[in-house]
Design a protein around this motif. Sequence first.
Motif: not given
Length: 214
Positions: A127-155
């Motif tokens: 949601y934050y990524y599509k809203s143009g709030n990339w810093d918040k998107a990075e925070q959310e995805w970084s929380e789970i990027s080691d447990r969810m490869p798709l979040a890592n891919h988004k980053l």
Amino acid sequence: MSLLIIFLFLVVGIIIFSISKERTSDNKSNKPDNNLISSQQNDLQPTRITQNESIQSNNITNNFQTKKRINPNTGYPMSTDWQIDRAKALALDAENPSQLPDFLPKSTLKEAEEINEILPHYSWGDYYYKSGNWDKAEQEWSEISDRMPLANHKLCIMYRKQKRFNDVVYILKRDKDAHKVASAYRKQKFESIVNAKAMAKKKQKSDLSHFRNN
């Protein structure tokens, strides 16, 4: 007898008059309508467009094709309103998952717990990524990027758009080496670190990474 002859003459005259009238009508209908022909010829002629009209048309087309929605507060691109609203609805749904019955296998319950914990971070990041709030998107995805490869891919995608090529290598190595992928997402694969390193080397002059160099 004379009356019969007169009657026959009248009948023949009427028939001759009718035939003559029909022929005259046919000739008129077959005669080309000059006004109609002129109108058709004008329609077939190419429309003349002035140079200014042509330039204006091209500018409108180019603006429509290249115009991007930018978040005025962050300067990052935004998706359409429908895509943003849809992403927000999915994020709200992820925060309120349905409860599974206790009689299900423990492995199923464990995966459900992992999904309930990870999915809200992923959905809000989207949601934050599509809203143009990339810093918040990075925070959310970084929380789970080691447990969810798709979040890592988004980053990785977001970092490349920001020209943070070494950061792509960094998070790929960090999350892959952590060996913390949730069982619910083990079918997802991390990107190739080799390819990421090759791109980082190729783009090193324009690299804007935030993390340490690799």
